[in-house]
Design a protein around this motif. Structure first.
Motif, short mmCIF file in Angstrom:
data_model
loop_
_atom_site.label_atom_id
_atom_site.label_comp_id
_atom_site.label_asym_id
_atom_site.label_seq_id
_atom_site.Cartn_x
_atom_site.Cartn_y
_atom_site.Cartn_z
N LYS A 70 -39.64 -25.83 64.43
CA LYS A 70 -40.11 -24.52 63.98
C LYS A 70 -39.68 -23.38 64.92
CE LYS A 70 -42.11 -25.66 60.18
NZ LYS A 70 -41.81 -25.07 58.89
N SER A 121 -38.33 -34.31 55.94
CA SER A 121 -39.65 -34.29 55.31
C SER A 121 -39.98 -32.89 54.77
CB SER A 121 -40.70 -34.74 56.33
OG SER A 121 -40.56 -33.98 57.52
N LEU A 122 -40.94 -32.86 53.83
CA LEU A 122 -41.29 -31.60 53.14
C LEU A 122 -42.61 -31.02 53.65
CD1 LEU A 122 -40.73 -32.36 49.34
CD2 LEU A 122 -39.47 -30.69 50.70
N THR A 134 -43.13 -26.70 54.40
CA THR A 134 -42.83 -25.46 53.67
C THR A 134 -41.61 -25.66 52.78
OG1 THR A 134 -41.28 -24.62 55.31
CG2 THR A 134 -43.60 -24.11 55.66
N SER A 135 -40.84 -26.71 53.07
CA SER A 135 -39.57 -27.07 52.41
C SER A 135 -38.38 -26.28 52.95
CB SER A 135 -39.63 -26.92 50.89
OG SER A 135 -39.45 -25.57 50.49
N GLN A 176 -49.69 -34.59 59.46
CA GLN A 176 -49.77 -33.16 59.77
C GLN A 176 -48.40 -32.49 59.65
OE1 GLN A 176 -51.84 -32.47 63.49
NE2 GLN A 176 -53.41 -33.94 62.96
N LEU A 207 -46.91 -31.86 56.82
CA LEU A 207 -46.28 -32.15 55.52
C LEU A 207 -47.21 -31.77 54.36
CD1 LEU A 207 -44.39 -35.50 56.08
CD2 LEU A 207 -43.80 -33.16 56.74
N PRO A 235 -38.90 -33.80 63.43
CA PRO A 235 -39.30 -32.41 63.71
C PRO A 235 -39.99 -32.14 65.05
CG PRO A 235 -39.90 -33.03 61.49
CD PRO A 235 -39.53 -34.29 62.21
N ASP A 236 -40.77 -33.10 65.58
CA ASP A 236 -41.44 -32.81 66.85
C ASP A 236 -41.79 -34.11 67.57
OD1 ASP A 236 -43.65 -33.74 65.47
OD2 ASP A 236 -44.84 -31.90 65.68
C1 LIG Z 1 -44.27 -31.59 62.38
C2 LIG Z 1 -43.64 -31.05 61.14
N1 LIG Z 1 -42.81 -31.82 60.43
C3 LIG Z 1 -42.23 -31.41 59.32
C4 LIG Z 1 -42.46 -30.16 58.82
C5 LIG Z 1 -41.82 -29.77 57.52
O1 LIG Z 1 -40.76 -28.89 57.67
P1 LIG Z 1 -40.55 -27.75 56.58
O2 LIG Z 1 -41.67 -26.78 56.74
O3 LIG Z 1 -39.24 -27.16 56.93
O4 LIG Z 1 -40.56 -28.37 55.23
C6 LIG Z 1 -43.32 -29.31 59.52
C7 LIG Z 1 -43.63 -27.99 58.98
O5 LIG Z 1 -44.54 -27.32 59.37
C8 LIG Z 1 -43.91 -29.76 60.71
O6 LIG Z 1 -44.75 -28.99 61.43
#
Ligand SMILES: Cc1ncc(COP(=O)(O)O)c(C=O)c1O
Length: 429
Positions: A43, A176-177, A179-180, A211, A213, A296-297
């Protein structure tokens, strides 16, 4: 080389091969480690892009305060970017948001406004909209679920990096989805570069506990989401995702967050299918498919959940008054199941029984928040003397009277705000 500030460290995250968790010889798997962004998640890219876009459009000026409803990674990313750029930031989140995340945001200098816990994230979002609407000269709302700057961030950076890092050889990209934004940006750029690349979205099931998704059926779909854009949408079970997180740490040395486990679960479903397809083509060399999966994290963001908790810290500890000692109730494979006898059918609004039901409802919700699936079964004795007495008093058959009382019990449960995790089970059925 000396970077001018931490914002220039955003992006250019590494791709790392996944070896031991991938049993499919014909398919290579590589993870993009977004935890290595300076704010610790994917993010950071989106936060920087939304702020730069607001600057460029003239909406954001130094006298304004940036506003967003988020308790997660976007809040941390925004707080970091605002610290560097010197903007004021107000983040709205439910009271129930995790303490460790609040502290990170506060450390970066953000202001936090808490909204009532029972209104959840929707309550925080509504409050953000209200403030932005009522004081437009003061606030600039980022609105990540409807802000195309987030798609643009992944279009320009994440997608392009994957292309460059694999020298155009990636055959599939899995993300993963939430906000997409990630999926939408990947689709847009990668399809321009090579229409044959497949972009696969991973979605949790309704009622999930992953969390970040979203299950698009159970909540408002984000404004930036087009469900026809990804080539495939794969659903994954929470427990499979969580188990894969734990394997990633032990077998690959990657301490990943919940949504990384979910993305990997999707990538493995896909890899299995590809492996079978490639098996049908005898000329294919091993490693023909190259699947890139976005992590993502990091797992560090989930230390207050049970994702990485040792077994003795999972579940509930209760005081057994008969044995006069504290006992641990541990979740089994399907989660934690709590049982209590319900009220008698001749006195369905009996306060004592409802106190137990509400207490267990709260306990189940607490477990849910810590990442443990919990359900409460309330047993209803629909064939005992009291049920017969209730039927006689109502002048109805046992069956009809049972149905009536069950409907009343369900109404009262609704009135008390008892959640869907509480099920009323007539013993006779
Ligand atoms: C830990 C984590 N993984 C995946 C996502 C999903 O990414 P996106 O918002 O681009 O769909 C988010 C979104 O907030 C997130 O915080």
């Amino acid at each position: 080389m000396i970077h001018s500030n931490v914002l220039t460290l955003i992006g250019q995250t590494p791709l790392v091969a996944l070896n031991r968790v991938n049993p499919f010889a014909r398919v290579r798997l590589a993870a993009k480690l977004e935890e290595l962004n300076p704010g610790g998640s994917i993010k950071d890219r989106v936060a920087l892009a939304m702020i730069e876009q607001a600057e460029a459009s003239g909406a954001l000026t130094p006298d304004k305060t940036i506003l967003e409803a988020t308790s997660g990674n976007t809040g941390i990313g925004l707080a970091m970017v605002c610290a560097v750029k010197g903007y004021q930031l107000t983040l709205l989140m439910p009271e129930s948001a995790s303490e460790e995340r609040k502290r990170i945001m506060l450390a970066y200098g953000a202001r936090i406004r808490l909204t009532p816990g029972h209104l959840g994230t929707d309550g925080a979002i509504e409050e953000a909209y209200r403030l932005a609407r009522e004081e437009p000269d003061r606030y600039v709302l980022m609105d990540q679920f409807n802000n195309p700057a987030s798609i643009a961030a992944h279009y320009r950076t994440t997608a392009q990096e994957i292309w460059d890092q694999t020298e155009g050889r990636a055959t599939h990209v899995v993300a993963s989805l939430g906000t997409s934004g990630t999926v939408m940006g990947l689709v847009k750029r990668l399809k321009e570069l090579n229409p044959e690349i497949r972009v696969v979205a991973v979605e949790p099931y309704a009622g999930h506990r992953i969390q970040g998704l979203k299950n698009m059926q159970e909540s408002y779909p984000p404004g930036i989401y087009d469900r026809r854009a990804p080539d495939m949408i794969l659903n994954v079970e929470d427990e499979v995702a969580f188990a894969l997180c734990r394997r990633l740490a032990k077998e690959e040395g990657i301490f990943a967050g919940m949504s990384s486990g979910a993305a990997l679960a999707g990538a493995l479903q896909l890899a299995e299918k590809l492996d079978q397809e490639l098996d049908q083509e005898p000329d294919q060399e091993p490693g023909q498919g190259l699947v890139v999966v976005i992590f993502p994290d990091s797992g560090i963001r989930y230390l207050s959940t049970t994702l990485y908790a040792p077994p003795q810290e999972q579940g509930l500890r209760v005081r057994d008054l008969k044995q006069r000692k504290s006992v641990g109730l541990r979740p089994e494979k399907g989660g934690l199941r709590l049982f209590t006898p319900g009220p008698g059918l001749d006195q369905w609004d009996e306060a004592g029984a409802w106190r137990r039901i509400v207490l267990l409802d709260v306990a189940a919700r607490f477990q849910h928040q810590k990442g443990v699936k919990a359900e409460v079964l309330v047993g209803l004795a629909d064939l005992d003397d009291r049920a017969v007495a209730a039927a006689r008093a109502a002048g109805k058959s046992l069956d009809d009277s049972g149905q009536d009382v069950l409907a009343r019990i369900q109404n009262l449960a609704k009135l008390l705000g008892v959640g869907e995790q509480v099920r009323f089970v007539p013993a006779g059925r």
